[in-house]
Design a protein around this motif. Structure first.
Motif, PDB file in Angstrom:
ATOM      1  N   VAL A 104       0.982  -1.125  -0.016  1.00 58.28           N
ATOM      2  CA  VAL A 104      -0.065  -0.125  -0.037  1.00 58.28           C
ATOM      3  C   VAL A 104       0.931   1.220   0.000  1.00 58.28           C
ATOM      4  O   VAL A 104       1.461   1.478   1.078  1.00 58.28           O
ATOM      5  CB  VAL A 104      -1.048   0.044   1.217  1.00 58.28           C
ATOM      6  CG1 VAL A 104      -2.034   1.121   1.227  1.00 58.28           C
ATOM      7  CG2 VAL A 104      -1.501  -1.356   1.467  1.00 58.28           C
ATOM      8  N   GLU A 109      -1.524   6.986  -1.807  1.00 59.26           N
ATOM      9  CA  GLU A 109      -2.939   7.074  -1.143  1.00 59.26           C
ATOM     10  C   GLU A 109      -3.216   8.551  -0.653  1.00 59.26           C
ATOM     11  O   GLU A 109      -4.184   8.879  -0.388  1.00 59.26           O
ATOM     12  CB  GLU A 109      -2.970   6.169   0.104  1.00 59.26           C
ATOM     13  CG  GLU A 109      -2.651   4.823  -0.426  1.00 59.26           C
ATOM     14  CD  GLU A 109      -4.088   4.253  -1.051  1.00 59.26           C
ATOM     15  OE1 GLU A 109      -4.900   4.726  -1.107  1.00 59.26           O
ATOM     16  OE2 GLU A 109      -3.805   3.024  -1.760  1.00 59.26           O
ATOM     17  N   ALA A 113      -6.221  11.193  -0.757  1.00 55.29           N
ATOM     18  CA  ALA A 113      -6.951  11.850   0.207  1.00 55.29           C
ATOM     19  C   ALA A 113      -7.016  13.405   0.282  1.00 55.29           C
ATOM     20  O   ALA A 113      -8.014  13.831   0.489  1.00 55.29           O
ATOM     21  CB  ALA A 113      -6.042  11.338   1.417  1.00 55.29           C
ATOM     22  N   VAL A 221      -3.833   8.827   7.028  1.00 62.31           N
ATOM     23  CA  VAL A 221      -4.315   8.154   5.499  1.00 62.31           C
ATOM     24  C   VAL A 221      -4.018   6.776   5.308  1.00 62.31           C
ATOM     25  O   VAL A 221      -4.755   5.808   5.147  1.00 62.31           O
ATOM     26  CB  VAL A 221      -3.883   8.945   4.532  1.00 62.31           C
ATOM     27  CG1 VAL A 221      -4.152   8.499   3.167  1.00 62.31           C
ATOM     28  CG2 VAL A 221      -4.382  10.275   4.482  1.00 62.31           C
ATOM     29  N   GLN A 224      -5.887   4.031   7.772  1.00 65.36           N
ATOM     30  CA  GLN A 224      -7.240   3.898   7.474  1.00 65.36           C
ATOM     31  C   GLN A 224      -7.456   3.341   6.092  1.00 65.36           C
ATOM     32  O   GLN A 224      -8.194   2.453   5.983  1.00 65.36           O
ATOM     33  CB  GLN A 224      -7.843   5.429   7.112  1.00 65.36           C
ATOM     34  CG  GLN A 224      -8.062   6.235   8.623  1.00 65.36           C
ATOM     35  CD  GLN A 224      -8.628   7.522   8.125  1.00 65.36           C
ATOM     36  OE1 GLN A 224      -8.843   8.118   7.120  1.00 65.36           O
ATOM     37  NE2 GLN A 224      -9.278   8.111   9.403  1.00 65.36           N
ATOM     38  N   ARG A 225      -6.511   3.325   5.175  1.00 66.97           N
ATOM     39  CA  ARG A 225      -6.630   2.595   3.979  1.00 66.97           C
ATOM     40  C   ARG A 225      -6.075   1.100   4.284  1.00 66.97           C
ATOM     41  O   ARG A 225      -6.612   0.215   3.590  1.00 66.97           O
ATOM     42  CB  ARG A 225      -5.545   3.238   3.135  1.00 66.97           C
ATOM     43  CG  ARG A 225      -5.710   2.738   1.571  1.00 66.97           C
ATOM     44  CD  ARG A 225      -7.140   3.405   0.821  1.00 66.97           C
ATOM     45  NE  ARG A 225      -6.953   2.827  -0.282  1.00 66.97           N
ATOM     46  CZ  ARG A 225      -8.140   2.428  -0.878  1.00 66.97           C
ATOM     47  NH1 ARG A 225      -9.236   2.240  -0.198  1.00 66.97           N
ATOM     48  NH2 ARG A 225      -8.006   1.655  -2.063  1.00 66.97           N
ATOM     49  N   LEU A 229      -8.342  -1.875   3.187  1.00 65.37           N
ATOM     50  CA  LEU A 229      -7.932  -3.008   2.292  1.00 65.37           C
ATOM     51  C   LEU A 229      -7.703  -4.224   3.058  1.00 65.37           C
ATOM     52  O   LEU A 229      -7.907  -5.169   2.422  1.00 65.37           O
ATOM     53  CB  LEU A 229      -6.537  -2.440   1.694  1.00 65.37           C
ATOM     54  CG  LEU A 229      -6.757  -1.272   0.907  1.00 65.37           C
ATOM     55  CD1 LEU A 229      -5.168  -0.922   0.236  1.00 65.37           C
ATOM     56  CD2 LEU A 229      -7.351  -1.759  -0.494  1.00 65.37           C
TER      57      LEU A 229
END
Lengths: 233, 233
Positions: A104, A109, A113, A221, A224-225, A229
Motif C-alpha cells: 500500500v 494514497e 486523500a 491516511v 485508514q487505507r 484494504l
C-alpha cells in the motif's frame, strides 16, 4: 466479529516513535469493540534501516534492507504491506520487486486523500523530509493529481529537518510544536490551501486543529487505507 | 549508538491496545536520542489467539497458537521473546518448548520488581484477569517471594473483568477510571500494602499516582526488563 481480515505486515522503525503512532492510528481506524475486531499486524520495527536522508546524499541505500524486511514479513504470514515512512518510499520499487503481496503506497494514497479533503484546492503545501523532496515523491504524485506542490525554502527546510530529528529524540514540547506549526504557516503564507504532513514524525508535533487550513496526515491516511484494504473482499 | 542489541520478538495482540501500550513503554525505557538507539522489535499483534479466560473455563487452548507465534518470531530473527499479556503466561511452557531463544517471563519479573519497589511489604494486592487467577500465576510467584497475595472477592472480580472488557473496547473515560481505582482501593482496604497491575489492560485506566500505595505495573516491568536484557552482553 467481521470476516477474517488480511494480516498486515508493517515495515517500521523509521522512526520507532512514528511506527508506534501509526500502530495507534490503525487501532483507532479499526473501530473495534473486542480484541478480535482488530487486525493482525506483524510489525518489524527496525531502527537499523540505512538513513533515507543520508542515502539521498550518496550514503548506503536502504533498498536491500527494506526488500529483506518485506520478504521476512511475507514469510511470517503478511498478506498486505505498509510502511509508515514517506521518505523510504523512494525505494518502493525494491519492496514491490521482493514480494508477491500488495504494497500500500503511502504517498499515492495521500494524494488521493488530498483530493477528497480539499477538492477545490489548487496549491498544496508539502512538509516532508529531505529524501522525500530530493526524490520529488509528493511533487510527482500531487502534480499528477492536478495540484501545484509548494515546499519550504532551503533555509526553512533545514530548520524543518532539525525539528524532525528533535521529534525522533523524543523532545516534543510547546516550543517545538510552535516551530512545527510555523513551518506549515509559511507554506500557507505562500499560497498553499492545504498542508500535507508528508513525514510520519509530523503528527507527533502538529495536529489538524493547529492550523487554519486542512492538514492531510499521511500516517492517518495510510492507517485508514490499510484497515479498508485488509477487510476488503 | 550502543553495541547492537538483540532483536526482541513480541507475542502481542492480547489485547492490541495493551500491546500498543507495551510498545510505547519499550520506546520510553530505551532512553533513545536517535532512531538507532532503539531496539529492533518484531511485534506479532495477533488478536486471534484463543481467549485466555474462556480457555480457563474449558475453551480451546491458546497454547498451540502461542507456540506457532513464538516459532514465527524466532524464524523472523527474534533473539529474545516477551509477551505483554499476563493471563497468557499460563501457557508459558508451550512457548518455551517451541523455541531455543529466551522467553522473558512477565510474572516472574514482576514479582522481582515488587521486592525492589516495596521491600517492607508483606501483603500485596493483585489485580489480574480470571485466567491468571485460576492458574494462580501471581499467587505462586508472590508466595515464593515471601508475600501474601490478596485478590478480589468473586463479585468484585466479576466487576473487574467487566472493566477490562470495556478497556479492550476502547471505552476508557473518567467513570471507568474511577471504577478501576476502586478495585485497587478495595484490596488496600483489606490490608494490601502495594498493588500489582497484573493485567496489561490496567495501565490504560490506572496510573501509579491514582492510588496511595505503590502500583507495580507488569507492563512497565516487562518493557524495562526487555530493554536491559536486549542490551546485555
Amino acid at each position: 466479529m467481521r470476516r477474517p481480515a488480511r494480516t498486515v505486515g508493517v515495515l517500521g522503525g523509521m522512526g520507532p516513535i512514528a511506527t508506534h503512532d501509526f500502530f495507534g492510528k490503525v487501532l483507532a481506524a479499526s473501530d473495534a469493540r473486542t480484541d478480535d475486531d482488530h487486525l493482525r499486524l506483524i510489525i518489524d520495527n527496525n531502527p537499523f534501516v540505512p538513513d533515507r536522508n543520508a542515502a539521498a546524499d550518496g550514503g548506503p541505500s536502504p533498498g536491500p534492507v527494506l526488500a529483506a524486511m518485506a520478504r521476512g514479513l511475507e514469510a511470517a504470514g503478511a498478506e498486505l504491506l505498509a510502511m509508515p515512512c514517506n521518505a523510504a518510499h523512494a525505494w518502493a520499487d525494491d519492496i514491490r520487486a521482493a514480494v508477491r503481496i500488495p504494497f500500500v503506497h503511502m504517498i499515492e494514497e495521500t494524494a488521493v486523500a488530498v483530493r477528497a479533503a480539499t477538492p477545490q484546492a489548487r496549491r498544496v503545501g508539502v512538509l516532508a523530509a529531505d529524501a522525500a523532496l530530493k526524490n520529488r515523491l509528493y511533487e510527482t504524485a500531487l502534480e499528477a493529481a492536478g495540484y501545484e506542490a509548494l515546499t519550504l525554502s532551503v533555509a526553512d527546510q533545514r530548520a524543518f529537518m532539525d525539528i524532525i530529528y528533535r521529534v525522533k529524540a523524543g523532545n516534543v514540547d510547546a516550543a517545538l510544536r510552535a516551530e512545527m506549526r510555523s513551518c506549515a504557516e509559511r507554506l500557507l503564507a505562500e499560497g498553499a490551501e492545504a498542508i500535507v504532513a508528508g513525514c510520519t514524525e509530523i503528527p507527533l508535533a502538529l495536529a489538524p486543529g493547529d492550523i487554519t487550513a486542512p492538514l492531510i496526515e499521511s500516517t492517518t491516511v495510510l492507517a485508514q487505507r490499510v484497515v479498508v484494504l485488509a477487510r476488503a473482499d
